[in-house]
Scaffold this motif. Structure first.
Motif, PDB file in Angstrom:
ATOM      1  N   TRP A  19      24.081  77.142 -15.948  1.00  0.00           N
ATOM      2  CA  TRP A  19      23.560  77.975 -14.867  1.00  0.00           C
ATOM      3  C   TRP A  19      22.816  77.155 -13.819  1.00  0.00           C
ATOM      4  O   TRP A  19      22.759  77.533 -12.644  1.00  0.00           O
ATOM      5  N   MET A  20      22.256  76.015 -14.236  1.00  0.00           N
ATOM      6  CA  MET A  20      21.506  75.177 -13.305  1.00  0.00           C
ATOM      7  C   MET A  20      22.392  74.131 -12.631  1.00  0.00           C
ATOM      8  O   MET A  20      21.926  73.347 -11.808  1.00  0.00           O
ATOM      9  N   GLY A  21      23.682  74.093 -13.000  1.00  0.00           N
ATOM     10  CA  GLY A  21      24.613  73.165 -12.378  1.00  0.00           C
ATOM     11  C   GLY A  21      24.401  71.716 -12.777  1.00  0.00           C
ATOM     12  O   GLY A  21      24.811  70.816 -12.047  1.00  0.00           O
ATOM     13  N   ARG A  22      23.826  71.466 -13.944  1.00  0.00           N
ATOM     14  CA  ARG A  22      23.552  70.103 -14.406  1.00  0.00           C
ATOM     15  C   ARG A  22      24.725  69.617 -15.251  1.00  0.00           C
ATOM     16  O   ARG A  22      24.639  69.444 -16.460  1.00  0.00           O
ATOM     17  N   TYR A  23      25.864  69.398 -14.568  1.00  0.00           N
ATOM     18  CA  TYR A  23      27.107  69.164 -15.293  1.00  0.00           C
ATOM     19  C   TYR A  23      27.140  67.822 -16.017  1.00  0.00           C
ATOM     20  O   TYR A  23      27.762  67.707 -17.078  1.00  0.00           O
ATOM     21  N   ALA A  24      26.513  66.790 -15.473  1.00  0.00           N
ATOM     22  CA  ALA A  24      26.489  65.507 -16.175  1.00  0.00           C
ATOM     23  C   ALA A  24      25.733  65.631 -17.487  1.00  0.00           C
ATOM     24  O   ALA A  24      26.143  65.100 -18.519  1.00  0.00           O
ATOM     25  N   SER A  25      24.616  66.348 -17.463  1.00  0.00           N
ATOM     26  CA  SER A  25      23.846  66.563 -18.687  1.00  0.00           C
ATOM     27  C   SER A  25      24.616  67.454 -19.658  1.00  0.00           C
ATOM     28  O   SER A  25      24.570  67.247 -20.880  1.00  0.00           O
ATOM     29  N   VAL A  26      25.327  68.441 -19.135  1.00  0.00           N
ATOM     30  CA  VAL A  26      26.179  69.278 -19.981  1.00  0.00           C
ATOM     31  C   VAL A  26      27.187  68.406 -20.723  1.00  0.00           C
ATOM     32  O   VAL A  26      27.386  68.538 -21.942  1.00  0.00           O
TER      33      VAL A  26
END
Length: 929
Positions: A611-618
């Motif tokens: 939801w926060m758009g933190r795709y690298a961390s995802v």
């Protein structure tokens, strides 16, 4: 012509494709006149001989010579050379008379003059033979070869460049690795290869027995082969315990016992103590031996590569050797060793180890030993080392006579096995309860654990039924556990995508709720009520119980409670709070050593980060979650992480990886009833379609999912569906979906979600209305945290302005979108933004590197670069690929294990080499070792 015994049918060498490629390259170079040598180093049973056989099979058109070092002939000079060249006894006639005489003298009499004459004669002989056809010379067990033959062959090995000769040597002793000759170390097989090999050997092997054999073999292929071949009918049926060591008398057993035979009795005694207690430090070992110079007896074992010093303790260089040392000792000697260890382990922190050794030695009444061991196991701190608590509790159960107490200890052992990441062992322990008298509350606890195991790796329907059965047994006996069983049953329905099932359980929970519930039970009841109201679309009604969950969360003591509170935060639109709670749950589980819980807890972190758009961390968290899920046998959890990784690959525009991972996730979803995983996989593919411009395909995928897909994922994917539907002209369904989204978004007050809804309204707005809505969406984005969705709104707004013939205004938003997409490494969205800019009349050049790890943000990149350890520069996925390659896996094996395409693995590996400053896999292995 082949002068070696031939094998008519090639055998698959599991997990050795990299080594096979190296052998193939050596032979190819020899065919082309650029021969050389290769030394294969590995422990007994790792496949050295199998690779030599493989080389002989590949050597079509070669003259193949074979020899093997034999201990009984190691004192006979040139016996090894005689074995290698005897099949071509007439070949020396091809040499000048003087060289032929030197060679015949060595082969016939075992003597040679000093100097280089003999070594040069052997080299010239191989060269002369290769003039007619290339030559492959294979020498096995080089460490047993006589010294004179070894010296001659190594001389030739260094001088084969430019010859049509391949010399392949194999040894288990790295002290024989000479300078100037390339070497290849055969390590243990990767876990996937071990499973494949056991599947080849025994296709119908049960999972528990397979896992037990893998634990004994430690990736040694010969150990796996001999263990599978030695299984008794009782072991195959599960009525007898699995073997604890390679079969006595087998090839591997004989190889190891031969190495032990040359040691003194004192050295073998010390090795038995180390095998009996892997946590044994040298100070304690000296105390057991009772004299300060005792460790001198282990020097020959160190010199022979049997043990090595690791910090303040000794460890077996080859783990299989420990089981051979232990099982090879008599029962009396083993019990005496355990008694000695129990006597010296007298510190409080050694309580569990002391009780374990007393129990194994039967040093007292059985019931007393069982009670001491069970109490110590339950009190042991996390990651307490040897023995693991579940093993101690299992041993305590074996020593217990009372049926109900035995059952309680087996159930406790199963619980510990599950939490420490051994689900197969937990199932096996639970299965043993069926023959015992079990109290109703314990039956409920066991059924709850069976449900947990089923939800992690089995079918969601079975898990649902087990949880409900557990709740029926527990609600009146152990209230908190009974309520937990209801929540877990609801979660099984959620995972299956069974919305009606979830609502039915919520109604049942409301019916059994009492006014005097404790805080933990109250939190769970409020959680079920709030989620159920959300699923019904009653978002205002849901807010009250969800806020109650957050009020109760500070008093929550377990990770599960924090996860439920985090889910409530997400439903309320509080992403940052959800991330904080989920991260806290992960930290608690790590501190407790709960390996089994981590893959699931990482899912809750990922949901907030999405939801926060933190795709690298995802991606980093999903890579770790996938690895842990695979290691702990959690197929269903692995499916969740595969789906999240498919979504991050879609964001990055990596079409091949997205499809590979989404397909794997969808297959798991179909096989195990994982509706949420299937929905996430379809969402990832729809995102990919939209990014690639396949708008109709994206709309079609999500339209089908809206009819029978998972309710939560359906809402999360709604903005993509509305965009795709609007662009294909299906405004009616887009409008219907937007009305559902509006109701939920309005109840959350989340600026990011309100921005998405405003953007969707803009896409469906009439002439003259869209611009104000786009501006409103961008204003909301500024108050939120999701940069990626901000860029998506800017792209759509810029595109609308460009179509409205306002290119100047469009370029401002398109440039901002392009910069964000480039920073995230989202290449398909980069392509769309550039295309729009070109259509708006501007030539575009890339100004930002499109590297996926850049999405982590400037602070994370700065912190990463500041670390001194080079490996810290890698992303989680790069580190995992580097580790697997360093352990000998090929690109294809890595791709299969991580659900990537080989091309993607190759791309990541190039980046790994560049970041770490290495040029080859060998250098990488050295660096990471």
């Amino acid at each position: 012509m082949s002068l070696a015994p031939s094998t008519t049918q090639a055998r698959t060498l599991r997990g050795r494709s990299g080594e096979q490629d190296a052998v193939r390259r050596l032979l190819d170079r020899a065919r082309d006149g650029s021969g050389g040598a290769l030394l294969l180093l590995g422990a007994p049973g790792t496949g050295r001989t199998a690779l030599l056989d493989h080389a002989a099979r590949l050597a079509g058109g070669f003259t193949v010579l074979r020899a093997r070092g034999v201990p009984a002939e190691s004192h006979l000079a040139f016996s090894g050379l005689h074995g290698l060249l005897r099949p071509v006894r007439d070949a020396p006639a091809q040499l000048p008379r003087a060289q032929a005489a030197v060679l015949r003298k060595a082969l016939d009499l075992g003597v040679a003059d000093g100097g280089l004459a003999l070594a040069a004669a052997v080299l010239d002989l191989l060269s002369a033979m290769a003039a007619r056809r290339p030559v492959l010379a294979c020498v096995d067990d080089l460490h047993h070869l006589d010294a004179a033959s070894r010296e001659v062959l190594l001389f030739a090995a260094r001088r084969l460049d430019g010859e049509r000769v391949a010399l392949l040597l194999a040894s288990h002793d790295d002290r024989t690795a000479p300078g100037g000759i390339p070497s290849l170390v055969l390590g243990p097989l990767p876990a996937a290869a071990s499973r494949e090999l056991l599947g080849d050997l025994s296709p119908g092997l049960g999972e528990d027995l397979r896992a037990a054999l893998e634990r004994v073999a430690h990736g040694n292929p010969l150990a796996l082969t001999e263990l599978a071949g030695s299984l008794s009918p009782g072991q195959l049926a599960g009525t007898s315990p699995p073997p604890g060591s390679p079969p006595p008398g087998g090839r591997l057993w004989r190889a190891h016992t031969a190495r032990l035979a040359g040691l003194t009795g004192e050295a073998r005694h010390l090795l038995l103590l180390v095998a009996a207690d892997p946590s044994l430090d040298t100070a304690t070992l000296v105390r057991v031996a009772e004299h300060p110079d005792a460790l001198l007896a282990l020097e020959p074992a160190e010199g022979a590569g049997i043990v090595r010093a690791e910090g303040d303790r000794y460890a077996f260089a080859e783990p299989v050797m420990a089981s051979v040392v232990y099982s090879g000792a008599s029962l009396a000697r083993r019990r005496a060793a355990h008694r000695l260890l129990a006597d010296v382990l007298d510190q409080d922190h050694q309580r569990l180890r002391r009780a374990w050794h007393r129990a194994v030695a039967l040093d007292g009444p059985a019931e007393e030993l069982a009670a001491e061991l069970a109490e110590a196991a339950e009190a042991a701190p996390p990651r307490s080392g040897h023995p693991e608590p579940f093993l101690a509790l299992e041993r305590a159960a074996e020593l217990t006579g009372r049926g109900d107490l035995k059952a309680a200890r087996l159930a406790a052992a199963a619980r510990h096995a599950s939490s420490s990441g051994h689900p197969r062992r937990a199932r096996s322990l639970l299965a043993r309860l069926s023959t015992l008298t079990v109290a109703e509350d314990m039956r409920g606890q066991a059924e709850l654990l069976r449900g947990d195991l089923e939800l992690l790796g089995g079918e969601t329907g079975n898990a649902h039924d087990r949880f409900l059965a557990a709740a029926g047994w527990l609600l009146d006996r152990d209230r908190p556990l009974g309520v937990r069983a209801l929540v877990r049953a609801a979660e099984a329905s959620y995972t299956a995508g069974d919305n009606r099932g979830f609502l039915a359980i919520a109604r049942r929970a409301a019916a059994v709720r009492r006014p005097d519930e404790g805080p933990a039970a109250e939190l769970m009841f409020e959680y079920l009520a709030g989620v159920a109201a959300t699923f019904r679309g009653r978002h205002t009604e849901a807010a009250t119980p969800l806020h109650q969950v957050l009020r109760l969360a500070p008093a929550a003591h377990g990770p599960a409670m924090l996860v439920w509170a985090g889910a409530a935060s997400l439903l309320l639109g509080q992403e940052a709070n959800a991330l904080m709670l989920a991260t806290r749950a992960v930290d608690i589980a790590r501190g407790r050593g709960g390996a089994s819980a981590l893959p699931q807890l990482l899912e809750s972190v990922i949901q907030a980060e999405i939801w926060m758009g933190r795709y690298a961390s995802v991606a980093d968290n999903a890579v770790e979650g996938l690895r842990l899920a695979q290691e702990t046998g959690q197929l269903n959890t692995a499916g969740h992480h595969l789906a999240w990784l498919a979504l991050t690959a879609a964001v990055l525009g990596d079409e091949e990886t997205c499809r590979v991972r989404a397909t794997a996730a969808l297959e798991l979803a179909d096989a195990h009833g994982l509706g949420v995983v299937g929905a996430l996989g379809n969402w990832a593919l729809a995102h990919l379609d939209l990014a690639a411009g396949r708008v109709a395909d994206a709309a079609g995928r999500l339209r089908a999912q809206r009819r029978n897909g998972h309710v939560v994922v359906r809402v999360m994917a709604t903005p993509i569906f509305i965009e795709a539907a609007a662009r294909t002209g299906d405004r009616e369904q887009a409008g219907s979906a937007l009305r559902v989204l509006d109701r939920w978004v309005a109840s959350t007050r989340s600026p990011d979600r309100l921005a998405l809804a405003a953007r969707c309204h803009a896409l469906l707005a009439g002439p003259g209305e869209a611009e104000e809505l786009f501006r409103h969406a961008l204003d909301l984005h500024l108050r939120g945290t999701c940069e990626f969705e901000t860029a998506r709104t800017q792209l759509l707004y810029g595109s609308a302005l460009r179509r409205d013939r306002r290119p100047g205004a469009a370029r401002e938003h398109l440039h901002s979108a392009l910069e964000t997409f480039e920073r995230f490494g989202a290449r398909l969205w980069v392509g769309q933004a550039r295309g729009e800019l070109r259509a708006a009349g501007q030539t575009v050049r890339s100004t930002c590197a499109t590297r996926p790890e850049q999405a982590a943000g400037p602070a994370a990149r700065t912190g990463r670069a500041a670390r001194s350890d080079k490996s810290e520069q890698l992303t989680a996925q790069q580190h995992q690929i580097a580790r697997m390659v360093a352990e000998g896996a090929t690109n294809r094996e890595v791709a299969a294990q991580l659900f990537l395409s080989p091309r993607t693995v190759e791309h990541h590996l190039r980046n790994v080499f560049a970041k770490l400053g290495v040029r080859s896999r060998v250098e990488l292995a050295r660096l990471l070792s």
